[in-house]
Design a protein around this motif. Structure first.
Motif, PDB file in Angstrom:
ATOM      1  N   VAL A 202     -21.138  25.500  -4.131  1.00 52.59           N
ATOM      2  CA  VAL A 202     -22.165  25.245  -5.150  1.00 52.59           C
ATOM      3  C   VAL A 202     -22.875  23.937  -4.819  1.00 52.59           C
ATOM      4  N   PRO A 203     -23.945  23.987  -4.034  1.00 51.38           N
ATOM      5  CA  PRO A 203     -24.729  22.768  -3.781  1.00 51.38           C
ATOM      6  C   PRO A 203     -25.333  22.253  -5.081  1.00 51.38           C
ATOM      7  N   ASN A 204     -25.819  21.030  -5.046  1.00 50.73           N
ATOM      8  CA  ASN A 204     -26.414  20.425  -6.244  1.00 50.73           C
ATOM      9  C   ASN A 204     -27.869  20.884  -6.378  1.00 50.73           C
ATOM     10  N   PHE A 205     -28.018  22.137  -6.808  1.00 49.78           N
ATOM     11  CA  PHE A 205     -29.341  22.746  -6.880  1.00 49.78           C
ATOM     12  C   PHE A 205     -30.204  22.120  -7.971  1.00 49.78           C
ATOM     13  N   HIS A 206     -31.524  22.270  -7.783  1.00 48.93           N
ATOM     14  CA  HIS A 206     -32.494  21.916  -8.805  1.00 48.93           C
ATOM     15  C   HIS A 206     -32.822  23.170  -9.613  1.00 48.93           C
ATOM     16  N   CYS A 207     -33.591  22.997 -10.679  1.00 42.52           N
ATOM     17  CA  CYS A 207     -34.102  24.141 -11.433  1.00 42.52           C
ATOM     18  C   CYS A 207     -34.828  25.079 -10.474  1.00 42.52           C
ATOM     19  N   CYS A 208     -34.717  26.378 -10.690  1.00 43.55           N
ATOM     20  CA  CYS A 208     -35.319  27.346  -9.766  1.00 43.55           C
ATOM     21  C   CYS A 208     -36.833  27.255  -9.714  1.00 43.55           C
ATOM     22  N   GLY A 209     -37.456  26.679 -10.752  1.00 42.48           N
ATOM     23  CA  GLY A 209     -38.905  26.532 -10.776  1.00 42.48           C
ATOM     24  C   GLY A 209     -39.614  27.474 -11.727  1.00 42.48           C
ATOM     25  N   VAL A 210     -38.915  28.487 -12.238  1.00 39.30           N
ATOM     26  CA  VAL A 210     -39.546  29.455 -13.139  1.00 39.30           C
ATOM     27  C   VAL A 210     -40.054  28.801 -14.426  1.00 39.30           C
ATOM     28  N   PRO A 211     -39.279  27.911 -15.093  1.00 38.37           N
ATOM     29  CA  PRO A 211     -39.814  27.272 -16.310  1.00 38.37           C
ATOM     30  C   PRO A 211     -41.085  26.474 -16.051  1.00 38.37           C
ATOM     31  N   LEU A 212     -41.161  25.792 -14.920  1.00 39.14           N
ATOM     32  CA  LEU A 212     -42.367  25.043 -14.581  1.00 39.14           C
ATOM     33  C   LEU A 212     -43.546  25.991 -14.386  1.00 39.14           C
ATOM     34  N   GLN A 213     -43.330  27.049 -13.658  1.00 37.89           N
ATOM     35  CA  GLN A 213     -44.383  28.024 -13.408  1.00 37.89           C
ATOM     36  C   GLN A 213     -44.856  28.652 -14.715  1.00 37.89           C
ATOM     37  N   ALA A 214     -43.915  29.063 -15.559  1.00 39.30           N
ATOM     38  CA  ALA A 214     -44.263  29.730 -16.813  1.00 39.30           C
ATOM     39  C   ALA A 214     -45.051  28.824 -17.739  1.00 39.30           C
ATOM     40  N   ASN A 215     -44.860  27.517 -17.603  1.00 36.24           N
ATOM     41  CA  ASN A 215     -45.553  26.572 -18.469  1.00 36.24           C
ATOM     42  C   ASN A 215     -46.765  25.930 -17.803  1.00 36.24           C
ATOM     43  N   GLY A 216     -47.169  26.488 -16.654  1.00 37.38           N
ATOM     44  CA  GLY A 216     -48.426  26.071 -16.049  1.00 37.38           C
ATOM     45  C   GLY A 216     -48.343  24.996 -14.987  1.00 37.38           C
ATOM     46  N   TYR A 217     -47.127  24.630 -14.562  1.00 41.36           N
ATOM     47  CA  TYR A 217     -46.962  23.581 -13.551  1.00 41.36           C
ATOM     48  C   TYR A 217     -46.513  24.233 -12.238  1.00 41.36           C
ATOM     49  N   PHE A 218     -47.459  24.888 -11.606  1.00 36.99           N
ATOM     50  CA  PHE A 218     -47.167  25.767 -10.478  1.00 36.99           C
ATOM     51  C   PHE A 218     -46.733  25.002  -9.230  1.00 36.99           C
ATOM     52  N   SER A 219     -47.459  23.951  -8.866  1.00 38.74           N
ATOM     53  CA  SER A 219     -47.122  23.223  -7.639  1.00 38.74           C
ATOM     54  C   SER A 219     -45.757  22.549  -7.773  1.00 38.74           C
ATOM     55  N   ARG A 220     -45.454  22.050  -8.958  1.00 39.58           N
ATOM     56  CA  ARG A 220     -44.138  21.432  -9.162  1.00 39.58           C
ATOM     57  C   ARG A 220     -43.021  22.477  -9.086  1.00 39.58           C
ATOM     58  N   GLY A 221     -43.304  23.669  -9.569  1.00 41.32           N
ATOM     59  CA  GLY A 221     -42.321  24.743  -9.448  1.00 41.32           C
ATOM     60  C   GLY A 221     -42.033  25.070  -7.998  1.00 41.32           C
ATOM     61  N   ARG A 222     -43.089  25.111  -7.170  1.00 37.79           N
ATOM     62  CA  ARG A 222     -42.891  25.378  -5.737  1.00 37.79           C
ATOM     63  C   ARG A 222     -42.144  24.233  -5.061  1.00 37.79           C
ATOM     64  N   GLU A 223     -42.381  23.014  -5.503  1.00 37.17           N
ATOM     65  CA  GLU A 223     -41.638  21.874  -4.940  1.00 37.17           C
ATOM     66  C   GLU A 223     -40.142  22.042  -5.181  1.00 37.17           C
ATOM     67  N   ASN A 224     -39.781  22.445  -6.399  1.00 40.00           N
ATOM     68  CA  ASN A 224     -38.373  22.692  -6.701  1.00 40.00           C
ATOM     69  C   ASN A 224     -37.805  23.782  -5.801  1.00 40.00           C
TER      70      ASN A 224
END
Length: 407
Positions: A202-224
């Motif tokens: 279990v690496p120390n993962f970040h958020c998968c990015g879906v909440p960022l994408q769903a709330n309009g923060y697309f580039s930040r979601g891709r960064e995650n």
């Protein structure tokens, strides 16, 4: 994403059947949302010609992807809608959001940061969030509905070194809900995999990015997503499976991560498995430990929208039916309505509750008629919303494996 370069996603694949709109849970209850065909393929033709239409209704899309499951031509309608939202944001075209709602969406998108804060002192966090006055203030200041069922926080999931040292290894991607709101379920997943002889990494993962994408923060979601791929790359190259216990995380890893220009993207789609998808494949190969004790329980089951989108059926239902004493009924009663953080928002809470009403009624009726005692579903958000809408206890299906294995 260039729709013209992919025939599956091509606008011309839309045959105008309107099946997506007929089964869209949002369009069924919200007259302000004309449906996925109208704001997806139909409007996209105008957008490609540089003609911007009123995009306010795009924000009513809940990202449940029911339209994509329904489409007979395989058109990626939700991706089209999300792409339109991103382009509108980049062009500074007004999307009708107030400054208050923009800030709220940034907060909701940062599920990982909320989890870190909430688990510093979880009992205090839960107490504060249960105070009516605090919920009123959160509605007035942030635009979070005072009635929404905000999930409680618990001690953060901290994976220990695997108790199993084995040549058989898997990587576990727990997701934010299991990591911060339901650490016991994450630990249960690890125990079940270890019981079947796997060393769990279990690496120390970040958020998968879906909440960022769903709330309009697309580039930040891709960064995650790229950060997570960097953590997984050595394991992916070694051929290790990646296991998820959250259906939204699993869908992102299977469908969205492979589209990234990042090392590891070429492996992730084929090597990601829902927990029960993975266990069912072990069963089919005769490799699953089936030393099950009897678990006398009758369950209602809700299939999350993002599980349906994966096209793997309902492996948890099939597997739980192998356990002596377990009776399980797939309700097939539609979307729960929450859709991640969608139903937490003041302007969408009532929409979410209307969407989920058939499901809540089906749950209540099933319990009242004695057809089942309690509910189970893989999605943490669905668990919270079903309990909120129906009053019936709902938990992850891994817990019935834990009992069957006497762990």
């Amino acid at each position: 994403m260039d729709l013209k370069q992919d025939n599956v996603k091509n606008l011309d694949a839309c045959i105008k059947c309107s099946a997506c709109t007929a089964l869209c849970p949002v369009a069924a209850v919200n007259p302000l949302f004309p449906g996925p065909k109208s704001v997806g393929p139909d409007a996209e033709r105008f957008r490609l010609e540089g003609i911007e239409m009123d995009i306010k209704c795009l924000n009513y899309c809940s990202n449940c992807k029911t339209c994509e499951v329904t489409c007979p031509s395989g058109v990626r309608i939700t991706s089209m809608i999300l792409g339109a939202r991103e382009r509108a944001k980049q062009s500074k075209h007004s999307d009708g959001k107030t400054l208050q709602h923009r800030f709220r969406d940034l907060v909701l998108g940062r599920a990982e940061y909320l989890g870190r804060l909430g688990t510093i002192w979880p009992s205090m966090t839960n107490t504060v969030l249960s105070i009516s006055l605090m919920r009123v203030l959160m509605e007035q200041i942030l635009g979070l509905s005072r009635h929404a069922p905000l999930p409680s926080y618990h001690t953060k999931f901290k994976p220990q070194g695997s108790f199993v040292q084995s040549d058989k290894q898997v990587v576990y991607f727990p997701g934010c809900f299991a990591k911060y709101n339901d650490a016991q379920t994450a630990q249960a997943v690890v125990k079940v995999l270890e019981h079947n002889g796997y060393q769990v990494i279990v690496p120390n993962f970040h958020c998968c990015g879906v909440p960022l994408q769903a709330n309009g923060y697309f580039s930040r979601g891709r960064e995650n997503a790229k950060k997570n791929l960097a953590l997984m790359e050595p394991y992916l190259k070694a051929g290790l499976p990646v296991i998820t216990s959250c259906t939204s995380c699993g869908l992102a890893l299977k469908e969205e991560y492979p589209e990234l220009a990042a090392a590891g993207a070429e492996y992730i789609g084929q090597q990601t498995y829902d927990l029960f998808e993975f266990l069912w494949e072990l069963h089919e190969r005769g490799e699953l430990r089936e030393d099950f004790q009897s678990v006398p329980v009758s369950l209602g089951y809700h299939a999350p929208c993002h599980l349906k989108t994966q096209g793997i059926g309902t492996p948890s239902v099939r597997l739980l039916r192998l356990i002596p004493g377990v009776q399980i009924q797939d309700l097939d009663a539609g979307c729960c309505g929450l859709s991640g953080s969608y139903g937490f928002k003041e302007e969408k809470y009532d929409i979410a509750m209307q969407i989920g009403k058939p499901l809540y009624q089906s749950v209540q009726q099933g319990v009242a008629e004695g057809r089942f005692q309690t509910m189970t579903t893989e999605c943490g958000g669905c668990q919270v919303q079903i309990q909120h809408g129906s009053g019936v206890k709902t938990e992850h299906p891994v817990w019935y494996l834990i009992r069957a294995y006497d762990l």
